[in-house]
Scaffold this motif. Sequence first.
Motif, PDB file in Angstrom:
ATOM      1  N   LEU A  27      45.403  31.545  43.134  1.00 16.21           N
ATOM      2  CA  LEU A  27      45.010  30.303  42.467  1.00 16.21           C
ATOM      3  C   LEU A  27      43.533  30.338  42.101  1.00 16.21           C
ATOM      4  N   ARG A  28      42.715  30.827  43.001  1.00 14.30           N
ATOM      5  CA  ARG A  28      41.275  30.861  42.768  1.00 14.30           C
ATOM      6  C   ARG A  28      40.896  31.889  41.693  1.00 14.30           C
ATOM      7  N   LYS A  29      41.597  33.021  41.673  1.00 16.33           N
ATOM      8  CA  LYS A  29      41.321  34.011  40.640  1.00 16.33           C
ATOM      9  C   LYS A  29      41.803  33.526  39.276  1.00 16.33           C
ATOM     10  N   ALA A  30      42.941  32.869  39.244  1.00 17.57           N
ATOM     11  CA  ALA A  30      43.426  32.302  37.986  1.00 17.57           C
ATOM     12  C   ALA A  30      42.433  31.272  37.449  1.00 17.57           C
ATOM     13  N   ALA A  31      41.885  30.467  38.350  1.00 15.99           N
ATOM     14  CA  ALA A  31      40.885  29.480  37.939  1.00 15.99           C
ATOM     15  C   ALA A  31      39.635  30.167  37.404  1.00 15.99           C
ATOM     16  N   ALA A  32      39.238  31.276  38.033  1.00 13.74           N
ATOM     17  CA  ALA A  32      38.056  32.006  37.568  1.00 13.74           C
ATOM     18  C   ALA A  32      38.255  32.510  36.147  1.00 13.74           C
ATOM     19  N   ILE A  33      39.447  32.979  35.839  1.00 13.20           N
ATOM     20  CA  ILE A  33      39.740  33.445  34.482  1.00 13.20           C
ATOM     21  C   ILE A  33      39.731  32.279  33.502  1.00 13.20           C
ATOM     22  N   LEU A  34      40.408  31.205  33.860  1.00 11.85           N
ATOM     23  CA  LEU A  34      40.506  30.049  32.973  1.00 11.85           C
ATOM     24  C   LEU A  34      39.152  29.404  32.711  1.00 11.85           C
ATOM     25  N   GLU A  35      38.275  29.406  33.715  1.00 13.92           N
ATOM     26  CA  GLU A  35      36.996  28.709  33.598  1.00 13.92           C
ATOM     27  C   GLU A  35      35.874  29.596  33.066  1.00 13.92           C
ATOM     28  N   SER A  36      36.165  30.851  32.756  1.00 10.04           N
ATOM     29  CA  SER A  36      35.140  31.733  32.200  1.00 10.04           C
ATOM     30  C   SER A  36      34.859  31.352  30.751  1.00 10.04           C
ATOM     31  N   ASN A  37      33.735  31.823  30.238  1.00 10.35           N
ATOM     32  CA  ASN A  37      33.370  31.529  28.852  1.00 10.35           C
ATOM     33  C   ASN A  37      34.329  32.175  27.857  1.00 10.35           C
ATOM     34  N   ASP A  38      34.916  33.295  28.248  1.00  8.08           N
ATOM     35  CA  ASP A  38      35.862  34.013  27.393  1.00  8.08           C
ATOM     36  C   ASP A  38      37.054  34.430  28.254  1.00  8.08           C
ATOM     37  N   PRO A  39      38.060  33.554  28.381  1.00 15.10           N
ATOM     38  CA  PRO A  39      39.192  33.849  29.269  1.00 15.10           C
ATOM     39  C   PRO A  39      39.911  35.158  28.934  1.00 15.10           C
ATOM     40  N   ALA A  40      40.065  35.478  27.658  1.00 18.94           N
ATOM     41  CA  ALA A  40      40.758  36.715  27.282  1.00 18.94           C
ATOM     42  C   ALA A  40      39.990  37.932  27.772  1.00 18.94           C
ATOM     43  N   SER A  41      38.671  37.894  27.617  1.00 19.04           N
ATOM     44  CA  SER A  41      37.838  38.999  28.099  1.00 19.04           C
ATOM     45  C   SER A  41      37.850  39.064  29.619  1.00 19.04           C
ATOM     46  N   ALA A  42      37.825  37.904  30.263  1.00 18.82           N
ATOM     47  CA  ALA A  42      37.858  37.867  31.726  1.00 18.82           C
ATOM     48  C   ALA A  42      39.176  38.420  32.254  1.00 18.82           C
ATOM     49  N   LEU A  43      40.272  38.105  31.573  1.00 19.99           N
ATOM     50  CA  LEU A  43      41.572  38.628  31.987  1.00 19.99           C
ATOM     51  C   LEU A  43      41.615  40.145  31.822  1.00 19.99           C
ATOM     52  N   GLU A  44      41.085  40.635  30.715  1.00 17.33           N
ATOM     53  CA  GLU A  44      41.067  42.077  30.490  1.00 17.33           C
ATOM     54  C   GLU A  44      40.242  42.792  31.562  1.00 17.33           C
ATOM     55  N   THR A  45      39.069  42.249  31.860  1.00 21.10           N
ATOM     56  CA  THR A  45      38.222  42.848  32.891  1.00 21.10           C
ATOM     57  C   THR A  45      38.922  42.833  34.238  1.00 21.10           C
ATOM     58  N   HIS A  46      39.582  41.740  34.538  1.00 14.04           N
ATOM     59  CA  HIS A  46      40.326  41.634  35.798  1.00 14.04           C
ATOM     60  C   HIS A  46      41.415  42.700  35.875  1.00 14.04           C
ATOM     61  N   GLU A  47      42.210  42.852  34.820  1.00 14.72           N
ATOM     62  CA  GLU A  47      43.314  43.807  34.850  1.00 14.72           C
ATOM     63  C   GLU A  47      42.801  45.245  34.909  1.00 14.72           C
ATOM     64  N   LEU A  48      41.703  45.531  34.218  1.00 14.99           N
ATOM     65  CA  LEU A  48      41.138  46.879  34.256  1.00 14.99           C
ATOM     66  C   LEU A  48      40.634  47.236  35.651  1.00 14.99           C
ATOM     67  N   ASN A  49      40.211  46.240  36.392  1.00 14.68           N
ATOM     68  CA  ASN A  49      39.665  46.455  37.734  1.00 14.68           C
ATOM     69  C   ASN A  49      40.594  45.939  38.828  1.00 14.68           C
ATOM     70  N   PHE A  50      41.888  45.864  38.500  1.00 13.90           N
ATOM     71  CA  PHE A  50      42.854  45.267  39.412  1.00 13.90           C
ATOM     72  C   PHE A  50      42.847  45.950  40.778  1.00 13.90           C
ATOM     73  N   ARG A  51      42.815  47.286  40.796  1.00 13.93           N
ATOM     74  CA  ARG A  51      42.878  48.015  42.067  1.00 13.93           C
ATOM     75  C   ARG A  51      41.665  47.756  42.957  1.00 13.93           C
ATOM     76  N   ASP A  52      40.572  47.326  42.361  1.00  9.80           N
ATOM     77  CA  ASP A  52      39.363  47.025  43.128  1.00  9.80           C
ATOM     78  C   ASP A  52      39.231  45.539  43.435  1.00  9.80           C
ATOM     79  N   GLY A  53      40.281  44.802  43.186  1.00  7.89           N
ATOM     80  CA  GLY A  53      40.271  43.375  43.495  1.00  7.89           C
ATOM     81  C   GLY A  53      40.143  42.475  42.291  1.00  7.89           C
ATOM     82  N   GLY A  54      39.725  43.041  41.157  1.00 10.13           N
ATOM     83  CA  GLY A  54      39.633  42.234  39.946  1.00 10.13           C
ATOM     84  C   GLY A  54      38.549  41.188  40.000  1.00 10.13           C
ATOM     85  N   ILE A  55      38.779  40.104  39.306  1.00 12.35           N
ATOM     86  CA  ILE A  55      37.783  39.041  39.177  1.00 12.35           C
ATOM     87  C   ILE A  55      37.555  38.349  40.519  1.00 12.35           C
TER      88      ILE A  55
END
Length: 276
Positions: free
Chosen positions: A189-217
């Motif tokens: 829930l908290r990570k989803a909120a971090a993506i939604l509340e970022s200045n660029d949610p699409a970019s934040a989601l991409e960064t999160h998925e690229l770094n998923f194995r390291d915990g993401g956003i």
Amino acid sequence: MKNTIRFTYFLAIAGLFGLITLPAQAEETGTDSHEDHQVSSAADTGAPLPESITALLDQGFKFHGTFDAPGDIQGYALSYNNEPMPAYVPSADDYAIVGTLIDPQGNAVMERQVQALVLGPMLEAAWSAFEDTRFIPEGPDNASHIVYTLTDPNCPYCNALWKSSRPLIEQGELQLRHVLVGVLSEDSLRKAAAILESNDPASALETHELNFRDGGIGPVVPSEESRALLTRHAQLMREAGATGTPTSYYRDEAGKVQRINGAVSTDRLRGILGVE
């Protein structure tokens, strides 16, 4: 009141009945040798329901309509927890058999009738709800295919689907619309909120998925708006009949909404959508 029979095993009566407790999958299509049997929506049925069907409704089932089954059998399109669950009542009795009807050759029949009454309207309603909520799109607006997918930031299978969808997005054939949910944990829930509340949610989601194995956003404390939206998305998930993430929705060549459960490979996704 006559008894309701609830089976968890295979039952055969005169080589015609069968019960297997497998939920219908929206993306599956098969040959139904009884396509000509009539269906009636819930609004069209005026006759009183058998007591066995009424007993199922009292236990939490929902009634969607009736359909004619082979022989002297009446079919009732029901659902439980938003999953199609047909019931069959022989004309000579008021016992209800819940499950899948099998013909003498071992083929499941009546699935299209049940889906027409239960699954089709449910998936159309889900599609409309997804269109009206806040989603994060990836891919061009003029893509030939649109897929809505329920994405939890901590779901490894969501990450796998994200990776397998890249070629189709880069090809311009697919717009993948993420409906974020936070159902696996409070951290989700908290990570989803971090993506939604970022200045660029699409970019934040991409960064999160690229770094998923390291915990993401990094997670944040959700704002009231984000928490309300994610609560709403969890409700949409239940109403759409999704039992896990990712669950994805698309329109087939006939324009009907279909469902994909879980992650699929790039080749499988191409096959489902009909993309070369």
